[in-house]
Design a protein around this motif. Structure first.
Motif, PDB file in Angstrom:
ATOM      1  N   LEU A 178      38.846  40.213  49.063  1.00 54.20           N
ATOM      2  CA  LEU A 178      37.992  39.938  47.913  1.00 54.20           C
ATOM      3  C   LEU A 178      36.812  40.901  47.853  1.00 54.20           C
ATOM      4  CD1 LEU A 178      37.881  36.027  47.887  1.00 54.20           C
ATOM      5  CD2 LEU A 178      38.997  37.519  46.233  1.00 54.20           C
ATOM      6  N   ASP A 179      36.277  41.239  49.015  1.00 56.04           N
ATOM      7  CA  ASP A 179      35.103  42.111  49.039  1.00 56.04           C
ATOM      8  C   ASP A 179      35.453  43.567  48.757  1.00 56.04           C
ATOM      9  OD1 ASP A 179      33.542  39.975  49.521  1.00 56.04           O
ATOM     10  OD2 ASP A 179      33.212  40.368  51.657  1.00 56.04           O
ATOM     11  N   ALA A 180      36.731  43.900  48.910  1.00 53.29           N
ATOM     12  CA  ALA A 180      37.123  45.302  48.744  1.00 53.29           C
ATOM     13  C   ALA A 180      37.096  45.731  47.278  1.00 53.29           C
ATOM     14  CB  ALA A 180      38.511  45.527  49.329  1.00 53.29           C
ATOM     15  N   GLU A 181      37.106  44.746  46.368  1.00 52.41           N
ATOM     16  CA  GLU A 181      37.093  45.068  44.948  1.00 52.41           C
ATOM     17  C   GLU A 181      35.879  44.428  44.293  1.00 52.41           C
ATOM     18  OE1 GLU A 181      39.185  46.906  43.246  1.00 52.41           O
ATOM     19  OE2 GLU A 181      40.774  47.247  44.723  1.00 52.41           O
ATOM     20  N   ALA A 182      35.201  45.173  43.446  1.00 55.88           N
ATOM     21  CA  ALA A 182      34.023  44.626  42.777  1.00 55.88           C
ATOM     22  C   ALA A 182      34.425  43.620  41.697  1.00 55.88           C
ATOM     23  CB  ALA A 182      33.195  45.752  42.160  1.00 55.88           C
ATOM     24  N   ASP A 183      35.421  43.977  40.911  1.00 54.70           N
ATOM     25  CA  ASP A 183      35.860  43.104  39.824  1.00 54.70           C
ATOM     26  C   ASP A 183      36.671  41.935  40.361  1.00 54.70           C
ATOM     27  OD1 ASP A 183      36.615  42.137  37.272  1.00 54.70           O
ATOM     28  OD2 ASP A 183      38.509  43.242  37.455  1.00 54.70           O
ATOM     29  N   LYS A 191      33.170  34.339  45.098  1.00 56.02           N
ATOM     30  CA  LYS A 191      33.405  35.670  44.540  1.00 56.02           C
ATOM     31  C   LYS A 191      33.228  35.671  43.021  1.00 56.02           C
ATOM     32  CE  LYS A 191      35.007  39.924  44.229  1.00 56.02           C
ATOM     33  NZ  LYS A 191      34.232  41.067  44.768  1.00 56.02           N
ATOM     34  N   LEU A 192      33.746  34.623  42.386  1.00 56.01           N
ATOM     35  CA  LEU A 192      33.637  34.523  40.932  1.00 56.01           C
ATOM     36  C   LEU A 192      32.191  34.292  40.506  1.00 56.01           C
ATOM     37  CD1 LEU A 192      36.826  32.353  40.308  1.00 56.01           C
ATOM     38  CD2 LEU A 192      36.491  34.738  39.635  1.00 56.01           C
ATOM     39  N   LEU A 193      31.493  33.468  41.265  1.00 57.90           N
ATOM     40  CA  LEU A 193      30.087  33.221  40.940  1.00 57.90           C
ATOM     41  C   LEU A 193      29.297  34.518  41.043  1.00 57.90           C
ATOM     42  CD1 LEU A 193      29.390  29.789  42.712  1.00 57.90           C
ATOM     43  CD2 LEU A 193      29.557  30.270  40.264  1.00 57.90           C
ATOM     44  N   ARG A 194      29.561  35.283  42.092  1.00 59.75           N
ATOM     45  CA  ARG A 194      28.875  36.564  42.258  1.00 59.75           C
ATOM     46  C   ARG A 194      29.247  37.509  41.112  1.00 59.75           C
ATOM     47  NH1 ARG A 194      31.057  38.555  47.069  1.00 59.75           N
ATOM     48  NH2 ARG A 194      31.841  36.531  47.732  1.00 59.75           N
ATOM     49  N   GLY A 195      30.426  37.306  40.540  1.00 61.48           N
ATOM     50  CA  GLY A 195      30.837  38.138  39.417  1.00 61.48           C
ATOM     51  C   GLY A 195      30.251  37.679  38.091  1.00 61.48           C
ATOM     52  N   GLY A 196      29.411  36.668  38.144  1.00 63.51           N
ATOM     53  CA  GLY A 196      28.728  36.233  36.945  1.00 63.51           C
ATOM     54  C   GLY A 196      29.423  35.106  36.194  1.00 63.51           C
ATOM     55  N   PHE A 197      30.383  34.460  36.814  1.00 62.47           N
ATOM     56  CA  PHE A 197      31.106  33.390  36.117  1.00 62.47           C
ATOM     57  C   PHE A 197      30.282  32.113  36.078  1.00 62.47           C
ATOM     58  CE2 PHE A 197      34.536  36.257  36.519  1.00 62.47           C
ATOM     59  CZ  PHE A 197      35.552  35.839  35.686  1.00 62.47           C
ATOM     60  N   ASP A 198      30.543  31.350  35.039  1.00 61.71           N
ATOM     61  CA  ASP A 198      29.964  30.026  34.915  1.00 61.71           C
ATOM     62  C   ASP A 198      30.450  29.150  36.080  1.00 61.71           C
ATOM     63  OD1 ASP A 198      28.844  27.680  33.279  1.00 61.71           O
ATOM     64  OD2 ASP A 198      30.949  27.132  33.542  1.00 61.71           O
ATOM     65  N   TYR A 230      38.261  35.179  30.758  1.00 64.41           N
ATOM     66  CA  TYR A 230      36.929  34.570  30.683  1.00 64.41           C
ATOM     67  C   TYR A 230      35.891  35.666  30.515  1.00 64.41           C
ATOM     68  CZ  TYR A 230      38.556  30.005  32.260  1.00 64.41           C
ATOM     69  OH  TYR A 230      39.168  28.804  32.353  1.00 64.41           O
ATOM     70  N   GLY A 231      35.356  35.793  29.335  1.00 63.69           N
ATOM     71  CA  GLY A 231      34.215  36.681  29.113  1.00 63.69           C
ATOM     72  C   GLY A 231      34.395  38.124  29.499  1.00 63.69           C
ATOM     73  N   GLY A 232      35.564  38.659  29.385  1.00 67.13           N
ATOM     74  CA  GLY A 232      35.757  40.084  29.611  1.00 67.13           C
ATOM     75  C   GLY A 232      35.703  40.452  31.082  1.00 67.13           C
ATOM     76  N   SER A 233      35.964  41.726  31.356  1.00 67.45           N
ATOM     77  CA  SER A 233      36.029  42.177  32.739  1.00 67.45           C
ATOM     78  C   SER A 233      34.674  42.647  33.218  1.00 67.45           C
ATOM     79  CB  SER A 233      37.055  43.300  32.846  1.00 67.45           C
ATOM     80  OG  SER A 233      36.760  44.311  31.920  1.00 67.45           O
ATOM     81  N   ALA A 234      34.651  43.103  34.435  1.00 70.47           N
ATOM     82  CA  ALA A 234      33.435  43.394  35.200  1.00 70.47           C
ATOM     83  C   ALA A 234      32.291  44.054  34.436  1.00 70.47           C
ATOM     84  CB  ALA A 234      33.813  44.274  36.384  1.00 70.47           C
ATOM     85  N   GLN A 235      31.787  43.322  33.477  1.00 67.69           N
ATOM     86  CA  GLN A 235      30.660  43.888  32.738  1.00 67.69           C
ATOM     87  C   GLN A 235      29.360  43.632  33.491  1.00 67.69           C
ATOM     88  OE1 GLN A 235      31.334  41.629  29.292  1.00 67.69           O
ATOM     89  NE2 GLN A 235      30.209  39.846  29.931  1.00 67.69           N
ATOM     90  N   SER A 236      29.318  42.543  34.197  1.00 68.00           N
ATOM     91  CA  SER A 236      28.083  42.170  34.883  1.00 68.00           C
ATOM     92  C   SER A 236      28.239  42.335  36.385  1.00 68.00           C
ATOM     93  CB  SER A 236      27.736  40.710  34.583  1.00 68.00           C
ATOM     94  OG  SER A 236      28.762  39.877  35.067  1.00 68.00           O
ATOM     95  N   ALA A 237      27.130  42.528  37.065  1.00 73.42           N
ATOM     96  CA  ALA A 237      27.084  42.556  38.519  1.00 73.42           C
ATOM     97  C   ALA A 237      28.081  43.531  39.109  1.00 73.42           C
ATOM     98  CB  ALA A 237      27.346  41.163  39.089  1.00 73.42           C
ATOM     99  N   GLY A 238      27.922  44.760  38.809  1.00 74.60           N
ATOM    100  CA  GLY A 238      28.814  45.784  39.344  1.00 74.60           C
ATOM    101  C   GLY A 238      28.743  45.860  40.852  1.00 74.60           C
ATOM    102  N   GLY A 239      27.647  46.284  41.365  1.00 71.15           N
ATOM    103  CA  GLY A 239      27.532  46.379  42.831  1.00 71.15           C
ATOM    104  C   GLY A 239      26.910  45.119  43.396  1.00 71.15           C
ATOM    105  N   THR A 240      27.713  44.376  44.083  1.00 67.85           N
ATOM    106  CA  THR A 240      27.234  43.095  44.612  1.00 67.85           C
ATOM    107  C   THR A 240      26.716  43.228  46.027  1.00 67.85           C
ATOM    108  OG1 THR A 240      29.443  42.576  45.353  1.00 67.85           O
ATOM    109  CG2 THR A 240      28.779  41.723  43.222  1.00 67.85           C
ATOM    110  N   GLY A 241      26.065  44.091  46.454  1.00 68.23           N
ATOM    111  CA  GLY A 241      25.700  44.112  47.844  1.00 68.23           C
ATOM    112  C   GLY A 241      24.271  44.285  48.160  1.00 68.23           C
TER     113      GLY A 241
END
Lengths: 199, 199
Positions: B72-77, B136-143, B188-199
Motif C-alpha cells: 500500500l505504501d509503495a503507491e501514492a494513489d 490508506k484511503l483516509l490518507r488519500g483524502g477519502f470520506d 469516488y471523487g476522481g483519482s489522486a488529486q489530493s494528498a500526493g506525497g503522504t510522508g
DNA sequence: ACAGCACTAGAACGAACGCTCTACTCAATA
DNA sequence: TATTGAGTAGAGCGTTCGTTCTAGTGCTGT
C-alpha cells in the motif's frame, strides 16, 4: 420416510461439509445425522468418504446456483440484482447463526494441493456460479469482456464477504459489499440498456 | 540453529494451517516439520494444539499485515495501491503453486460455530488488515464512511479472489478483481488529486 | 561437586478415524 | 417354500489423533 436414505446422506454430508470442512467431517457422523448406518453409506457410496463428499458438493453447487438464479432473475437491473444477492446471503447467514456459509469454500481450501475430485467439483461450482452472473450481465446489455470481469469480481467479492461476515458474525460485510458491487456495476454505462467499454 | 525452537514451531504451524487447515494439521506433523519433538511443542505450548494454532495465526496475521502495508505504501494513489496489492498476492500465489493463500481463512472456516480463541484471532486479523486499507484511503483524502465501506470491500474481494485463484489455479481472478477494485476506488471523487506525497 | 532449570526425546494412552466384514431383514420372484 | 438381491446394522480392523508421562541432556549459579 419422505426422502430416500441416499438423499438423506447427501444432504446431511453437504451440510456438514459446509460447516466443518472435509477433514473435520467423519463418515460415522454423516451416517448418524442422516439417520442411516455405516453400512448404508458404503452401500450407496462404495468409493468411500471422497465419493460422498463429491456428491454432497455437487448437490450444494446446484442448490446455491438455484438460489443465485432466483435472486438474479427477481431484479431487472443487474446492479440491483447483485445487491439483492448479497442481501439474500446476509439474511440466510444470520438465520443460520453465521455457520451456513459458502458450501464449497471450506472443502476447497482443504484439498488445495491435490487434484482430487473434490477440488474439481469445487472449481466446477465456482465456474457455474460465475457463469450465472455473467449471463445476467450479458442479458443486461454488457460488453462480453466487461461481463466476464464483473462476474469474476462479483463471485469473488461475495465469497470473501461471506467469510468475513461469518468470522465477524455480522451482516455488515455482505451489505456493504453488495452496495459497492452495485456501484461498480453501475459505473459501466450507467443503466441496464447501455453497453460499457471502458476497459 | 538460527531460529529458536519456539519460532520454528510457530512458523511451521502457520504454514501448515494455511495449507491444510486446523483439523487437517496434526501436532506431530508440526513437530516433525519444525525439527522439534512433541515434548518441545508441549513445553512451549502447554495449552496444546489450540494454543499453537493461535500463536501461528497471530504470526501469519502480522506477516500478512506487513506485506499489505508495504504494497500500500509503495503507491501514492489508493486505487493503484489496491491493484498493486492484488498483483502481489497473485504473484506469491503462483510462486507457491497455488497453495499458500490467505493464512487465516481455512482455520477460520473450520471453527465457525465455536467462540474459540482461534476464531477470535482470525477475526482480529481481518479487522487489522481492513484498518490498514482504511487508513490508506483516509490518507488519500477519502470520506470516513466511504473509506470504511471500501476497505471492507477491498479485503473481502481480495479474500474471495485469492480463494477463487487457488481453486482455479490461475492468477486471473486476482488480476481482474484488482482492476475492478481500482475502478471502484476511482469512482469516488476522481483519482489522486489530493494528498500526493503522504510522508 | 551439585542442585536447579530449560529443554529435548519419544513411549504409551484412550479415543476417534476410514474402512471392511459378516449377519440380518424383507419384499419380490420362481 | 426357497432363493435372491437391495438395503440395514454394527462389531472390529489397523492407523492416527491429541495428550500425558517419565527419562535424559546441557547449561547456570553456588
Amino acid at each position: 420416510m419422505q426422502t430416500s436414505t441416499r438423499d438423506r446422506i447427501v444432504i446431511t454430508a453437504a451440510r456438514l461439509l459446509q460447516r466443518q470442512g472435509y477433514v473435520g467431517t467423519g463418515i460415522k457422523q454423516i451416517a448418524q445425522e442422516a439417520q442411516a448406518t455405516l453400512g448404508s453409506v458404503y452401500h450407496f457410496f462404495p468409493g468411500g468418504k471422497e465419493t460422498v463428499a463429491v456428491a454432497a458438493i455437487e448437490h450444494s453447487s446446484r442448490e446455491f446456483a438455484a438460489l443465485l438464479r432466483k435472486a438474479l432473475d427477481a431484479e431487472a437491473d443487474p446492479a440491483t440484482a447483485v445487491d439483492s444477492c448479497a442481501g439474500q446471503l446476509a439474511e440466510e447467514l444470520r438465520e443460520s447463526g453465521w455457520i451456513d456459509g459458502c458450501p464449497v469454500t471450506a472443502a476447497a481450501l482443504e484439498t488445495l494441493g491435490t487434484d482430487s475430485p473434490i477440488q474439481q467439483a469445487c472449481a466446477a461450482a465456482l465456474r457455474d456460479w460465475e457463469e450465472l452472473v455473467r449471463d445476467k450481465l450479458l442479458r443486461g446489455g454488457f460488453d462480453a469482456q466487461d461481463a466476464r470481469e464483473l462476474a469474476t469480481t462479483v463471485i469473488s467479492a461475495l465469497e470473501g464477504a461471506e467469510v468475513t461476515a461469518q468470522v465477524t458474525r455480522s451482516e455488515e460485510p455482505l451489505r456493504t459489499v453488495g452496495r459497492q458491487l452495485a456501484r461498480l456495476v453501475r459505473s459501466y454505462g450507467g443503466s441496464a440498456q447501455s453497453a460499457g467499454g471502458t476497459g
